[in-house]
Design a protein around this motif. Sequence first.
Motif, PDB file in Angstrom:
ATOM      1  N   UNK A  89      -2.596  -0.178   9.887  1.00 56.72           N
ATOM      2  CA  UNK A  89      -1.987   1.153   9.766  1.00 56.72           C
ATOM      3  C   UNK A  89      -0.614   1.031   9.110  1.00 56.72           C
ATOM      4  N   UNK A  90      -0.078   2.160   8.694  1.00 62.02           N
ATOM      5  CA  UNK A  90       1.247   2.183   8.079  1.00 62.02           C
ATOM      6  C   UNK A  90       2.285   1.699   9.091  1.00 62.02           C
TER       7      UNK A  90
ATOM      8  N   UNK B 205       0.845  -1.194   0.000  1.00 64.80           N
ATOM      9  CA  UNK B 205       0.000   0.000   0.000  1.00 64.80           C
ATOM     10  C   UNK B 205       0.875   1.236   0.000  1.00 64.80           C
ATOM     11  N   UNK B 206       0.317   2.330  -0.512  1.00 61.30           N
ATOM     12  CA  UNK B 206       0.973   3.629  -0.467  1.00 61.30           C
ATOM     13  C   UNK B 206       0.365   4.392   0.690  1.00 61.30           C
ATOM     14  N   UNK B 207       1.209   4.856   1.598  1.00 67.90           N
ATOM     15  CA  UNK B 207       0.750   5.641   2.738  1.00 67.90           C
ATOM     16  C   UNK B 207       0.751   7.117   2.344  1.00 67.90           C
TER      17      UNK B 207
ATOM     18  N   UNK C  57      -4.019   4.696   3.797  1.00 71.28           N
ATOM     19  CA  UNK C  57      -3.293   3.807   2.886  1.00 71.28           C
ATOM     20  C   UNK C  57      -4.140   3.464   1.672  1.00 71.28           C
ATOM     21  N   UNK C  58      -3.502   3.471   0.521  1.00 74.48           N
ATOM     22  CA  UNK C  58      -4.145   3.084  -0.732  1.00 74.48           C
ATOM     23  C   UNK C  58      -3.477   1.800  -1.208  1.00 74.48           C
TER      24      UNK C  58
ATOM     25  N   UNK D  94       4.661  -2.647   3.045  1.00 73.15           N
ATOM     26  CA  UNK D  94       4.079  -3.983   3.050  1.00 73.15           C
ATOM     27  C   UNK D  94       3.144  -4.074   4.242  1.00 73.15           C
ATOM     28  N   UNK D  95       1.926  -4.596   3.992  1.00 73.53           N
ATOM     29  CA  UNK D  95       0.953  -4.753   5.077  1.00 73.53           C
ATOM     30  C   UNK D  95       0.414  -6.181   5.075  1.00 73.53           C
ATOM     31  N   UNK D  96       0.020  -6.643   6.248  1.00 73.55           N
ATOM     32  CA  UNK D  96      -0.514  -7.991   6.405  1.00 73.55           C
ATOM     33  C   UNK D  96      -2.014  -8.042   6.117  1.00 73.55           C
TER      34      UNK D  96
END
Length: 113
Positions: free
Chosen positions: A88-89, A71-73, A97-98, A81-83
């Motif tokens: 959150x960022x 995602x782009x914060x 986040x997008x 990288x997000x789970x």
Amino acid sequence: MHEMSLCEGLRDVIEDQAQQHEVNRVTRVRLELGRFAGVEKDALHFAFDVVMRNSVAEGAELVVIDLPGRALCYDCMEEVTIEHRLDPCPTCGGGKLMPQGGDEMRIKDLEVA
């Protein structure tokens, strides 16, 4: 079980590529699968074995390569990288986040005999 229809689409692509390259047998399919693709891996493996019967990929091994969620914060302007989609960022803790990736499913390569 939408994994069955996903595998039917995979079979079509595999059969098409096998015909184009004059291949009689596919022994391994490496599939990239994003964290957010919404695919149950156990169901995918089961469906793959069933759908590939009587095709060039009958008995082929399905190797799933896990791709992370990205995602782009908009708070820190970092790609992270997000789970989980609503995390959150991890860099700044921001919540704007997008999603930029993690929902893909594509054949990386085929191993043939």
